[in-house]
Design an enzyme around this catalytic site. Structure first.
Site, PDB file in Angstrom:
ATOM      1  N   ARG A   1       0.831  -1.188   0.000  1.00 40.25           N
ATOM      2  CA  ARG A   1       0.000   0.000   0.000  1.00 40.25           C
ATOM      3  C   ARG A   1       0.871   1.245   0.000  1.00 40.25           C
ATOM      4  NH1 ARG A   1      -2.587   0.781   4.564  1.00 40.25           N
ATOM      5  NH2 ARG A   1      -1.211  -0.670   5.632  1.00 40.25           N
TER       6      ARG A   1
ATOM      7  N   SER B   1       7.970  -5.322   6.190  1.00 46.81           N
ATOM      8  CA  SER B   1       7.565  -6.321   7.186  1.00 46.81           C
ATOM      9  C   SER B   1       8.270  -7.665   7.014  1.00 46.81           C
ATOM     10  CB  SER B   1       6.050  -6.506   7.138  1.00 46.81           C
ATOM     11  OG  SER B   1       5.426  -5.261   7.300  1.00 46.81           O
TER      12      SER B   1
ATOM     13  N   ASP C   1       6.107  -3.538  10.190  1.00 45.21           N
ATOM     14  CA  ASP C   1       4.671  -3.261  10.269  1.00 45.21           C
ATOM     15  C   ASP C   1       4.155  -3.241  11.704  1.00 45.21           C
ATOM     16  OD1 ASP C   1       4.996  -5.988  10.588  1.00 45.21           O
ATOM     17  OD2 ASP C   1       3.283  -6.551   9.346  1.00 45.21           O
TER      18      ASP C   1
END
Length: 498
Positions: free
Chosen positions: A108, A177, A230
């Protein structure tokens, strides 16, 4: 004429007897097959059992491994990585900041306009992009060029609701992440890939430097001012809205946790103690393992055939990447050894990872009388159209077994973190709240899983501590959190916005 009639009668009788015998044999085979299938399911359920005492042992093992990981590099299967984040967002941050959140099969890109303590988040936009499977196993330049291209498109669409002061460079928080050995707030070298990624030429390289080179190649003028995991992004996002957030847990494609540790409790920390006295630790708990974990033969087989055999054992028990695959493997055993779906093993059932966790969730949540959703999923995904109610019930039962084990183990792991932080008890006169920020599609969408996790965690901590323990869903925490950390580590930090 009489002889013909007698012969015909004999033939008819023989036909009836043969047909009856066939039906009986078929019923016997079905009955014995069903019994065998039930035995397989029962054995699987017993192997997945998570008694209260077992969960306590898992939590204790987690706490021990945390201590070992903080003491020295390589001292534990838990990396316990120092994040270099010693100050979490305060709410005073202002300006336009971007975030890139790469943590699974999608990434994203997000932008937020911060208005300080009074305005908070004034405006925000994001776009989600799927990563082509071939880029997950290709090479570094191919992956980061694809990301930089999509980032350039997003920047080009920046509207009037976002304001960058003249003469300033755009800044980005990069949520990456995967296990990284952080060397500063804005640099870190990849230790290894997880979650289906396998790009060998990236191992050991600085992920920020690679992204910066790709952005330069694609004409994106942007500085990466914070590299975060993350879970750390989720922790930052959670703290921005609630000062009592001290732990973040991701339960999505993969799983991880981060928490606020006392800097003096980190023996391997070599630098000056931060002024805040705190340091955020990225646990990388997906690699946790213990003899107390209920690992079945299906888990072992899946691990051996995975891209990272022997690694991320805990993640393979609790995260969204693997729950559906475990269910598939049990169903395949039933099909092969108990003819559960008929004489022929359904061909699609032999395809690894064809049954995804969202499908398992849908079947587990099916409350219709005839388990209609289970029947639809079995037909659409596995090509199995004839599914009697008893068969559907068996499938739903397997979904429940796998999800319950995962949720209860995740709860035990969180309890282990609480024990390490000294927040598993409340002293007389204390009223300190402990808030856990949770994110990830598994936690958000698999309601039976998240409900079981919270119930189990409260069972472990007890009624008194439960009164001061809260779980919050930090929606999009990793994206917003990364942007907030970019703001707090901006090259313009402390300057008045012009």
């Amino acid at each position: 004429m009489g002889r013909v009639a007698v012969a015909a009668g004999v033939i008819c009788a023989a036909t009836v007897v043969a047909a009856t015998a066939y039906i009986i044999r078929r019923r016997v085979r079905y009955s014995s097959g069903r019994v065998k299938a039930m035995e397989i399911a029962k054995d699987f359920e017993e192997d997945c059992a998570t008694s209260f005492s077992k969960l306590k042992h898992v939590a204790d093992a987690m706490t021990v491994e945390m201590h070992a990981g903080l003491a020295s590099e390589g001292g534990s299967k838990l990396k316990m990585l120092i994040s270099y984040v010693d100050n979490l967002p305060t709410g005073d941050e202002k300006g336009l900041f971007y975030a890139l959140d790469l943590g699974g099969t999608n990434f994203r890109v997000l932008r937020i306009q911060l208005g300080g303590r009074d305005g908070r988040i004034v405006n925000q936009e994001f776009v989600e992009v799927s990563i082509p499977p071939n880029l997950m196993v290709k090479n570094t330049d191919a992956l980061f060029d694809y990301i930089a291209t999509e980032l350039a498109k997003f920047v080009a669409q920046e509207g009037p609701g976002f304001h960058l002061p003249p003469g300033r460079q755009r800044e980005l928080g990069f949520t990456f992440s995967f296990p990284v050995m952080q060397t500063s707030i804005s640099s870190g070298n990849l230790i290894k890939w997880t979650k289906g990624f396998s790009i060998d030429d990236m191992i050991g390289r600085d992920v920020v430097a690679e992204l910066a080179k790709a952005m330069e190649r694609k004409g994106v003028d942007m500085r990466v001012s914070a590299l975060v995991n993350d879970t750390i992004g989720t922790l930052a996002g959670g703290r921005y809205f609630n000062k009592d957030v001290v732990i973040a847990v991701i339960l999505g494609t993969g799983s991880n946790a981060a928490y606020v540790e006392r800097a003096q409790a980190i023996p391997k920390w070599q630098g000056l103690l931060p002024k805040s006295g705190d340091m955020v630790i990225n646990m990388e708990w997906g690699n946790f393992r213990s003899s107390h974990l209920p690992i079945t033969e299906y888990d072992r087989a899946m691990d051996i055939e995975s891209l990272n055999p022997g690694e991320q054992i805990f993640e393979k028990l609790v995260s969204g990447m693997y729950l559906g695959e475990i269910v598939r493997r049990v169903l395949l055993r039933m099909a092969e050894e108990a003819a559960f779906f008929g004489a022929t093993v359904p061909s699609k059932l032999k395809i690894p990872f064809i049954l995804r966790t969202p499908d398992v969730s849908s079947m587990h949540h099916d409350t219709s009388v005839n388990l209609k959703v289970v029947g639809i999923k079995m037909k659409e995904i596995l090509g199995i159209s004839d599914t009697p109610l008893k068969m559907r019930k068996m499938v739903a039962q397997l979904c429940n077994i796998v999800a319950t084990r995962g949720a209860r183990l995740a709860a035990a792991a969180i309890y282990g973190v609480l024990k390490k932080m000294g927040r598993d008890t409340i002293q007389p006169g204390e009223n300190q709240k402990t808030v856990i920020a949770m994110d990830g599609g598994l936690f958000e969408h698999y309601h039976e899983y998240s409900k079981c996790l919270e119930t189990t965690l409260r069972e472990l901590v007890g009624d008194h501590v439960s009164e001061y323990l809260f779980i919050e869903h930090a929606n999009d925490g990793s994206g917003i959190g990364a942007a907030l950390l970019a703001a707090s580590h901006s090259q313009y930090h402390g300057m008045e916005e012009s």
